[in-house]
Design a protein around this motif. Structure first.
Motif, PDB file in Angstrom:
ATOM      1  N   GLN A  76      41.648  63.561  79.010  1.00 48.17           N
ATOM      2  CA  GLN A  76      40.560  62.877  79.704  1.00 48.17           C
ATOM      3  C   GLN A  76      40.929  62.278  81.061  1.00 48.17           C
ATOM      4  OE1 GLN A  76      39.891  59.249  79.873  1.00 48.17           O
ATOM      5  NE2 GLN A  76      37.903  59.557  80.878  1.00 48.17           N
ATOM      6  N   PRO A  77      42.096  61.639  81.211  1.00 47.67           N
ATOM      7  CA  PRO A  77      42.436  61.107  82.541  1.00 47.67           C
ATOM      8  C   PRO A  77      42.564  62.186  83.613  1.00 47.67           C
ATOM      9  CG  PRO A  77      43.803  60.105  80.839  1.00 47.67           C
ATOM     10  CD  PRO A  77      43.091  61.249  80.200  1.00 47.67           C
ATOM     11  N   LYS A  80      38.796  63.728  84.377  1.00 44.92           N
ATOM     12  CA  LYS A  80      37.916  62.791  85.079  1.00 44.92           C
ATOM     13  C   LYS A  80      36.479  62.825  84.551  1.00 44.92           C
ATOM     14  CE  LYS A  80      41.295  61.770  87.905  1.00 44.92           C
ATOM     15  NZ  LYS A  80      42.015  60.499  87.787  1.00 44.92           N
ATOM     16  N   GLN A  82      33.868  61.559  81.087  1.00 44.03           N
ATOM     17  CA  GLN A  82      33.787  60.642  79.958  1.00 44.03           C
ATOM     18  C   GLN A  82      34.240  61.343  78.679  1.00 44.03           C
ATOM     19  OE1 GLN A  82      32.980  57.376  79.505  1.00 44.03           O
ATOM     20  NE2 GLN A  82      32.913  57.097  81.723  1.00 44.03           N
TER      21      GLN A  82
END
Length: 351
Positions: A76-77, A80, A82
């Motif tokens: 997820q990081p 980018k 949700q």
């Protein structure tokens, strides 16, 4: 981690209405379900002919959901996006695969979950989501903003329900939708999900009061929207089942009854926490019983609002219960509830 509580409510509501219209018909407001996973039941008519399938295949889907959730949480990081959006996309891909290919036992597990009793889904997944958010809330900031939160969570939600219903009935004009179905639809869409908003507020360094106003309103509007939905639901299933006066009385009964039930469970939990010390298992179990048993008692036998009950009991424990929780238990207990919330959200959004 407070993720998408009301999305779960929408899913549970839709499943309950779908099954209420009958297994063979599977219609929702005049529309016939066409997904291939709904076409056949995965439940054995004769359990003796397939005992292994009944015993273990139903756990395949949630284990897969959590495995995919772990993978997406790591990515997820870098992506980018949700986390819940990534899960939703992954679940949609799995749904397409499940319809176009036979993936052995996973296909059976998918069908079992599609045909899962909605009451089971509703009680086991919604209860921890609602309770965790209220239990981990900052009571003192919540109290300071109480009336603003109440105004946004009740009168504003009612007005928004009416606006969405009018738009659906007068502009969209979906075939087979009467005013009751439109109002039920409006209630489903009138509660906010604060995930992206609170993340943005924290990123820009917004005040704690503004963040609590958004999160606190979200906690209570889950209850107000569900109460409105439940009041309209009876007339969707059976036209004219309730008069306007009956609906008003029902809303008041669900709301105030849910608050009373939540106070009862919360105060009993506070009392139990006050008489124990350095008992990790007992203190954790008290919160678990408060969340799950309180929700079930309010929702099923008492016919009240389980959502409002859990919001109330969670806030009672946040204010009066936490001082009695052993210091070495507080942080692990908070993390346990965050984990339960994450697991429930992961399965729900993937589902």
């Amino acid at each position: 981690m407070k993720l998408g509580r009301f999305t779960l409510v929408v899913i549970a509501f839709s499943a309950m209405l779908l099954l209420a219209r009958g297994e063979s018909e599977r219609t929702l407001c005049g529309n016939t379900a066409s997904t291939c996973l709904l076409s056949t039941s995965a439940v054995c008519e004769d359990p003796e002919e397939c005992p292994e399938r009944e015993l273990y295949t139903i756990i395949i889907f949630p284990l897969l959901a959590v495995s995919v959730g772990i993978f997406l949480q790591i990515l997820q990081p870098f992506l980018k996006l949700q986390y819940t959006l990534l899960l939703l996309l992954a679940g949609a891909i799995l749904g397409v695969i499940g319809c176009s290919a036979d993936v052995a036992l996973l296909s059976i597990s998918l069908q079992q979950w599609v045909h899962l009793n909605p009451a089971v889904f509703f009680h086991w997944f919604l209860a921890p989501l609602i309770f965790e958010s209220s239990f981990n809330a900052d009571w003192f900031v919540f109290r300071k903003l109480f009336w603003q939160i109440m105004f946004a969570a009740f009168p504003v939600v009612m007005v928004q329900t009416g606006i969405v219903a009018a738009f659906q009935k007068l502009v969209i004009r979906s075939p087979g939708w009467d005013w009751w179905a439109s109002l039920m639809f409006g209630a489903m869409l009138s509660a906010t999900d604060p995930i992206a908003v609170t993340a943005t507020l924290k990123a820009v360094g917004a005040s704690e009061s503004l963040s609590m106003l958004v999160e606190g309103e979200s906690q209570l509007n889950d209850g107000s929207a569900y109460t409105l939905w439940e009041a309209f639901f009876e007339n969707v299933v059976e036209d004219g089942a309730l008069s306007i006066g009956d609906i008003v009385v029902n809303i008041i009964r669900l709301s105030l009854g849910g608050v009373a039930m939540g106070l009862a469970f919360g105060l009993v939990a506070v009392f139990l926490l006050s008489i124990v010390f350095e008992m990790f298992e007992v203190e954790v179990s008290v919160t678990l019983i408060t969340a799950f048993l309180g929700f079930w008692t309010a929702q099923s036998p008492s016919k009240l609002s389980g959502v409002i009950c859990n919001v109330t009991s969670g806030l009672v424990l946040s204010y009066a219960g936490k001082p009695f929780i052993t210091p070495r238990v507080r942080d692990p207990l908070s993390h346990i509830w965050e984990l339960l919330s994450w697991l429930a959200n992961t399965v729900v959004f993937f589902y």
